[in-house]
Design an enzyme around this catalytic site. Structure first.
Site, PDB file in Angstrom:
ATOM      1  N   GLY A   7       0.834  -1.189   0.000  1.00 14.93           N
ATOM      2  CA  GLY A   7       0.000   0.000   0.000  1.00 14.93           C
ATOM      3  C   GLY A   7       0.871   1.241   0.000  1.00 14.93           C
ATOM      4  O   GLY A   7       1.651   1.458   0.942  1.00 14.93           O
ATOM      5  N   ALA A  10      -0.272   7.435   2.186  1.00 13.68           N
ATOM      6  CA  ALA A  10       0.564   8.265   3.052  1.00 13.68           C
ATOM      7  C   ALA A  10       1.301   7.435   4.092  1.00 13.68           C
ATOM      8  O   ALA A  10       2.514   7.561   4.285  1.00 13.68           O
ATOM      9  CB  ALA A  10      -0.294   9.329   3.724  1.00 13.68           C
ATOM     10  N   TRP A  11       0.569   6.540   4.784  1.00 15.62           N
ATOM     11  CA  TRP A  11       1.180   5.795   5.877  1.00 15.62           C
ATOM     12  C   TRP A  11       2.182   4.771   5.369  1.00 15.62           C
ATOM     13  O   TRP A  11       3.273   4.601   5.927  1.00 15.62           O
ATOM     14  CB  TRP A  11       0.109   5.104   6.717  1.00 15.62           C
ATOM     15  CG  TRP A  11       0.187   5.368   8.190  1.00 15.62           C
ATOM     16  CD1 TRP A  11      -0.817   5.807   8.988  1.00 15.62           C
ATOM     17  CD2 TRP A  11       1.323   5.189   9.056  1.00 15.62           C
ATOM     18  NE1 TRP A  11      -0.368   5.923  10.287  1.00 15.62           N
ATOM     19  CE2 TRP A  11       0.939   5.547  10.344  1.00 15.62           C
ATOM     20  CE3 TRP A  11       2.633   4.752   8.848  1.00 15.62           C
ATOM     21  CZ2 TRP A  11       1.799   5.503  11.446  1.00 15.62           C
ATOM     22  CZ3 TRP A  11       3.509   4.712   9.936  1.00 15.62           C
ATOM     23  CH2 TRP A  11       3.077   5.075  11.213  1.00 15.62           C
ATOM     24  N   TYR A  47       0.030  11.668  -1.893  1.00 12.36           N
ATOM     25  CA  TYR A  47      -0.273  11.294  -0.515  1.00 12.36           C
ATOM     26  C   TYR A  47       0.720  11.833   0.511  1.00 12.36           C
ATOM     27  O   TYR A  47       0.375  12.005   1.673  1.00 12.36           O
ATOM     28  CB  TYR A  47      -0.332   9.768  -0.387  1.00 12.36           C
ATOM     29  CG  TYR A  47      -1.477   9.145  -1.132  1.00 12.36           C
ATOM     30  CD1 TYR A  47      -2.786   9.276  -0.670  1.00 12.36           C
ATOM     31  CD2 TYR A  47      -1.262   8.435  -2.311  1.00 12.36           C
ATOM     32  CE1 TYR A  47      -3.847   8.703  -1.361  1.00 12.36           C
ATOM     33  CE2 TYR A  47      -2.319   7.859  -2.999  1.00 12.36           C
ATOM     34  CZ  TYR A  47      -3.609   7.996  -2.519  1.00 12.36           C
ATOM     35  OH  TYR A  47      -4.660   7.435  -3.202  1.00 12.36           O
ATOM     36  N   SER A 139      -0.040   8.884  15.522  1.00 11.44           N
ATOM     37  CA  SER A 139       0.977   9.076  14.485  1.00 11.44           C
ATOM     38  C   SER A 139       0.370   9.685  13.238  1.00 11.44           C
ATOM     39  O   SER A 139      -0.529   9.098  12.637  1.00 11.44           O
ATOM     40  CB  SER A 139       1.635   7.739  14.137  1.00 11.44           C
ATOM     41  OG  SER A 139       0.645   6.740  13.912  1.00 11.44           O
ATOM     42  N   ALA A 141       1.304  10.492   9.424  1.00  6.11           N
ATOM     43  CA  ALA A 141       2.280   9.978   8.469  1.00  6.11           C
ATOM     44  C   ALA A 141       3.341  11.016   8.129  1.00  6.11           C
ATOM     45  O   ALA A 141       4.535  10.702   8.039  1.00  6.11           O
ATOM     46  CB  ALA A 141       1.561   9.524   7.198  1.00  6.11           C
ATOM     47  N   LYS A 192     -11.487   6.332  18.075  1.00 12.75           N
ATOM     48  CA  LYS A 192     -10.951   7.698  18.149  1.00 12.75           C
ATOM     49  C   LYS A 192     -11.239   8.488  16.879  1.00 12.75           C
ATOM     50  O   LYS A 192     -11.372   9.718  16.921  1.00 12.75           O
ATOM     51  CB  LYS A 192      -9.459   7.663  18.465  1.00 12.75           C
ATOM     52  CG  LYS A 192      -8.584   6.919  17.457  1.00 12.75           C
ATOM     53  CD  LYS A 192      -8.026   7.797  16.366  1.00 12.75           C
ATOM     54  CE  LYS A 192      -7.205   7.010  15.364  1.00 12.75           C
ATOM     55  NZ  LYS A 192      -6.629   7.865  14.297  1.00 12.75           N
ATOM     56  N   ASN A 257     -10.070  13.215  10.161  1.00 12.05           N
ATOM     57  CA  ASN A 257     -11.382  13.087  10.793  1.00 12.05           C
ATOM     58  C   ASN A 257     -11.787  14.371  11.498  1.00 12.05           C
ATOM     59  O   ASN A 257     -12.943  14.787  11.433  1.00 12.05           O
ATOM     60  CB  ASN A 257     -11.358  11.902  11.763  1.00 12.05           C
ATOM     61  CG  ASN A 257     -11.207  10.577  11.038  1.00 12.05           C
ATOM     62  OD1 ASN A 257     -12.147  10.059  10.456  1.00 12.05           O
ATOM     63  ND2 ASN A 257      -9.999  10.029  11.039  1.00 12.05           N
ATOM     64  N   GLU A 282     -11.409   7.524   7.931  1.00  8.46           N
ATOM     65  CA  GLU A 282     -12.005   6.255   8.347  1.00  8.46           C
ATOM     66  C   GLU A 282     -13.190   6.436   9.294  1.00  8.46           C
ATOM     67  O   GLU A 282     -14.099   5.614   9.320  1.00  8.46           O
ATOM     68  CB  GLU A 282     -10.946   5.362   9.007  1.00  8.46           C
ATOM     69  CG  GLU A 282      -9.870   4.841   8.061  1.00  8.46           C
ATOM     70  CD  GLU A 282     -10.359   3.707   7.159  1.00  8.46           C
ATOM     71  OE1 GLU A 282     -11.562   3.387   7.171  1.00  8.46           O
ATOM     72  OE2 GLU A 282      -9.511   3.144   6.431  1.00  8.46           O
TER      73      GLU A 282
END
Length: 335
Positions: A7, A10-11, A47, A139, A141, A192, A257, A282
């Site tokens: 993947g 970004a992360w 990203y 964290s 990214a 969260k 978020n 998410e």
């Protein structure tokens, strides 16, 4: 160590940058055009703009059907897809010898009458042979890629997976702590995101710092109640993947978020907010699942419930706040 990161969002890109100096890293993209662009420019401008990929990071563009073969040539596999892609990737990896960990946080969207699942529940359903775990914690990214100090949690029921994640990711700017409460770590990472939407709404409406502190604190109580009902340990929610990740996501300007809450507060519709964001948030996709699973367990989550009503358009931003403030008085331990 040979590490495959599946993947190139970004992360995934940030983690590849972070560990490349110490390990042999392959960064896989499901999009051949993106893979070609990464190879040519050595940057992931969509990203993770402004960050150079070290020359030691190799770019892989194996078709999705070849993931198992790719995984078998590495000592550790880290899945960096959104939550919606985790099931397919884990199914493709079932039976590979290398331990697998994922970075995504959230509940899967419900399907076929079954509730939406957390990552470790998906793994149990589609890839029961995998030695697996999750890398989570507060964290962004961008900061990980920039080498800014970060602390993470490696959670798995298998000590071998925890130890391998620590060996792979722990470094000069990243501390990694092991935890065997994978349910608690994943619940914190999922809930969260929903609470960060509520806090962004609070800030966007200009309700003040008192209100923000109240939302975060009561949100942590909701998270903990759901976690205990799902078999997690209470102390996990006072750690990095609970309180730590909640504070970061609810207050940090890089939080997607939180940004959704801010945009809704200024009057944007949800489609407008998502288009403006341009990336996956998410919390938008798992908020309803959080509430549904809580209801099945008899767990009261009024903040999460108000977020769902807001996202569904059943409550305006002002009405969502009024709904929470209008609840009857009770003791703090009652919720």
């Amino acid at each position: 160590m040979k590490v495959a990161i599946l993947g190139a969002g970004a992360w995934g890109t940030a983690l590849a940058v972070s560990i490349a100096g110490r390990h042999e890293v392959s960064l896989w993209s499901r999009d051949p055009a993106q893979a070609a662009g990464l190879s040519a420019s050595r940057r992931n401008e969509r990203y993770l703009p402004g960050i150079d990929l070290p020359v030691s990071v190799s770019i892989a563009a194996t078709p999705a059907g070849g993931l198992r073969a790719l995984a078998d040539t590495h000592e550790l596999v880290i899945v960096a897809t959104p939550m919606s892609g985790l099931r397919g990737v884990l199914a493709a990896l079932d039976g590979c010898a290398a331990p697998v960990a994922w970075l995504c946080k959230g509940f899967e969207e419900p399907a076929g009458g079954s509730p939406g699942l957390l990552g470790h529940e998906i793994r149990a359903a589609v890839a029961p042979r995998l030695m697996a775990g999750v890398l989570s914690g507060p964290s962004f990214a961008q900061e990980v890629a920039q080498g800014r100090p970060t602390a993470l949690v490696a959670a798995s029921e298998h000590a071998q997976v925890r130890d391998l994640l620590v060996a792979a990711v722990h470094g000069p700017s990243v501390r990694v702590y092991g935890n065997d409460d994978i349910a608690g770590v994943e619940i914190g990472g999922a809930v969260k995101n929903v609470l960060a939407i509520a806090t962004g709404l609070c800030d966007g409406l200009g309700l003040g710092l008192n209100a923000r502190a109240a939302l975060i604190t009561r949100g942590l109580a909701e998270m903990t109640r759901l976690g205990l009902a799902l078999g997690a340990r209470a102390e996990t929610f006072m750690g990095l993947s609970g309180l730590g990740d909640l504070v970061l996501t609810a207050t940090g300007d890089l939080s997607r978020n939180r940004r959704i809450g801010l945009l809704l507060a200024r009057g944007d519709s949800l489609p407008q907010a998502l288009q403006s964001l341009g990336h996956v948030a998410e919390g938008v996709y798992c908020a309803r699942t959080v509430v549904q699973r809580a209801q099945r367990l008899g767990v009261d989550m009024p903040i999460a419930r108000s977020v769902v009503a807001l996202l569904d358009g059943r409550l305006s931003p002002a009405d969502a706040v009024a709904d929470l403030m209008g609840r009857e008085a009770r003791t703090e331990s009652e919720g």
